[in-house]
Design an enzyme around this catalytic site. Structure first.
Site, PDB file in Angstrom:
ATOM      1  CG  MET A   1      14.604 -17.957   0.687  1.00 22.93           C
ATOM      2  SD  MET A   1      14.667 -17.568   2.457  1.00 22.93           S
ATOM      3  CE  MET A   1      13.197 -18.466   3.030  1.00 22.93           C
TER       4      MET A   1
ATOM      5  CE  LYS B   1      11.105 -13.016  -4.018  1.00 21.39           C
ATOM      6  NZ  LYS B   1      12.465 -12.451  -4.087  1.00 21.39           N
TER       7      LYS B   1
ATOM      8  N   GLY C   1      11.751 -13.739   3.733  1.00 22.45           N
ATOM      9  CA  GLY C   1      12.771 -14.714   3.387  1.00 22.45           C
ATOM     10  C   GLY C   1      13.656 -14.998   4.568  1.00 22.45           C
ATOM     11  NE  ARG C   2      18.248 -11.516   3.795  1.00 23.74           N
ATOM     12  CZ  ARG C   2      18.881 -10.354   3.879  1.00 23.74           C
ATOM     13  NH1 ARG C   2      20.129 -10.314   4.339  1.00 23.74           N
ATOM     14  NH2 ARG C   2      18.280  -9.233   3.514  1.00 23.74           N
TER      15      ARG C   2
ATOM     16  CG  ASP D   1      15.883  -4.636   4.598  1.00 23.38           C
ATOM     17  OD1 ASP D   1      16.612  -5.646   4.665  1.00 23.38           O
ATOM     18  OD2 ASP D   1      16.307  -3.517   4.245  1.00 23.38           O
TER      19      ASP D   1
ATOM     20  CB  CYS E   1      18.225 -15.110  -8.465  1.00 23.25           C
ATOM     21  SG  CYS E   1      19.658 -15.817  -7.594  1.00 23.25           S
TER      22      CYS E   1
END
Length: 330
Positions: free
Chosen positions: A20, A142, A228-229, A206, A103
């Site tokens: 990230m 990825k 990630g998030r 998610d 991305c």
């Protein structure tokens, strides 16, 4: 990384910190690894800037002995530059080299980098083969499940083609590029890809909690999961995954622990970047660190307007003292 060591990484379905930009730097990687992340990825390394000698991208390639296993992720639209950048990245001795083909940010994808490669899967495979042949380290990719509607989902066939040219693992963010971060990630696509190939497929999208990790791996049969998030919001998720796998009930961080890690992260950012950049740089993590902390919302609102290190430290300590007293009373 020797082939057997690479295979060992995936033997126990690793949980990974996603690449990230302006997030998965060395400071945050160390925090997540200490909390239980099995593999970490660098921020995005722009091959054009790297080859021009940009110091910011060179910084991303600096891996210390305690920052392993970490993969370096590169991105760009020119296969020849990706090859050259991969060779430079190899000299930094990462665990492996990852190519960003996912991305979705328009300014990156429009020029053919990131998810822009999904416009021409044949070109993506040819590019990946060139990178694989150029370096001795394992090369991974990825990507997303496709660019747009479901009748244009190349991911299952693409997985087979990438494996055939020597790509060693594939991470699938289970949204289309056009979705960005909207809608819901459909993990089914990662499972379909894993069923098609022998190489590890990592499910992404998610996955925010330890329960999400367990469910995603169970539903897809994938070789690993990537956060990630969810890790930005709650880096303790890696510790909680370890607890679940050990048959234990995950213990959430106390308010004092949240504030203590915020202080540690702040001081580490300042040590690396200086006060002028290190203090505001830490703001992106405040929502996660201050969640479930009494007075946390007010502190976050205040710190988003302050750039003074001593001010941050005083206010964190003050709230930390309140948290300790509150916990003792309980």
């Amino acid at each position: 990384m020797p082939s057997d060591a690479f295979s060992t990484l995936f033997a126990a379905q690793p949980v990974m910190l996603a690449p990230m930009e302006d997030v998965s730097d060395a400071v945050f990687r160390r925090i997540c690894r200490r909390l239980g992340a099995d593999v970490c990825f660098t921020e995005f390394v722009n091959v054009d800037s790297l080859l021009l000698g940009c110091s910011r991208n060179e910084r991303k390639l600096r891996l210390t002995e305690d920052d392993q296993p970490t993969a370096i992720q590169i991105y760009g639209a020119d296969p020849a530059k990706l090859v050259e950048a991969a060779r430079i990245a190899e000299a930094a001795r990462p665990a492996f080299i990852d190519i960003n083909c996912g991305c979705w940010v328009p300014r990156i994808a429009r020029r053919g980098a990131g998810a822009g490669w999904l416009r021409d899967p044949e070109a993506m495979v040819a590019m990946a083969e060139r990178v694989v042949r150029a370096v001795s380290l394992p090369v991974t990719v990825k990507t997303r499940i496709g660019l747009g509607p479901e009748d244009q989902m190349p991911i299952v066939e693409l997985a087979s083609r990438l494996e055939a040219v020597g790509v060693r693992a594939l991470t699938v963010h289970c949204r289309t590029a056009k979705m960005g971060y909207t809608g819901t990630a459909d993990w089914r696509w990662a499972g379909l890809a894993q069923a098609q190939v022998r190489m590890p497929v990592v499910v992404n999208g998610d996955i925010r909690t330890a329960a999400d990790v367990r469910r995603a791996l169970a539903e897809t049969g994938c070789a690993g999961a990537m956060l990630g998030r969810g890790a930005i919001e709650h880096p303790w998720v890696f510790r909680e995954v370890k607890a679940l796998r050990a048959g234990l009930t995950p213990v959430p961080p106390t308010p004092a622990e949240r504030l203590g890690l915020l202080r540690e992260h702040l001081l580490a950012n300042v040590a690396v970047r200086g006060k002028g950049w290190g203090v505001p740089y830490t703001r992106r993590y405040l929502a996660g660190y201050l969640r479930d902390v009494e007075g946390g919302a007010e502190l976050r609102a205040y710190l988003n307007t302050s750039t003074d290190l001593d001010d941050w430290l005083d206010r964190i300590s003050s709230l930390e003292a309140r948290a300790v007293v509150s916990h003792a009373v309980q």
